[in-house]
Design a protein around this motif. Structure first.
Motif: not given
Length: 167
Positions: A40-41, A44, A76
């Protein structure tokens, strides 16, 4: 909103709240939370062209006090806090965001942390220039799985008033 179909069955359509349904001082807890992954990190961060090594370079971040690990991109974190509120508050009833203020990140979020969001309604008024719409002020708070506040933000939105005939 629920409606009775011609065959007698009932249909429920999820939506956010109409302007009239928001009450100042009410706090909404948005569940479930969202566990933040490394993917995710990184996704993004790279999608938004943020080359900050604290988000992308494990060797760099691991050697850098005081956290000695990569940090989740704070944008995020903020986006996810707001996103967690949508289904409960603004799905299909928001016209748009008017602005954010008082954004703060008092503690970092790390890979593997679970983010929980809550929102308090702090102000509302009918729009003077846009009939059928009102301005609602939300104060969003993001907490990790330990209850630590990791993000706060005040957000003004334009929300539709309930149309005639809508329940």
């Amino acid at each position: 909103m629920s409606t009775a179909n011609q065959d007698g069955t009932k249909t429920v359509v999820q939506r956010g709240l109409w302007f009239e349904e928001f009450e100042i001082g009410v706090r909404y807890l948005h569940r479930p939370g969202r566990t933040i992954t490394e993917a995710d990190n990184v996704l993004f961060t790279t999608l938004t062209m943020n080359t900050q090594a604290l988000h992308l370079d494990a060797a760099f971040a691991d050697a850098l006090p005081p956290f000695n690990q990569r940090l989740v991109n704070s944008m995020f974190t903020l986006s996810t806090v707001v996103g967690l509120s949508v289904a409960q508050l603004t799905q299909g009833t928001i016209v748009g965001n008017l602005g954010f203020s008082e954004v703060a990140f008092p503690k970092p979020l790390f890979h593997g942390d679970t983010l929980y969001a809550e929102t308090e309604i702090t102000d509302k008024r009918e729009s003077q220039s846009r009939p059928g719409e009102g301005i609602v002020t939300f104060v969003h708070t993001g907490r990790n799985q330990h209850g630590d506040v990791v993000a706060t933000a005040s957000r003004k939105t334009m929300v539709r008033l309930r149309p005639d005939g809508e329940l």
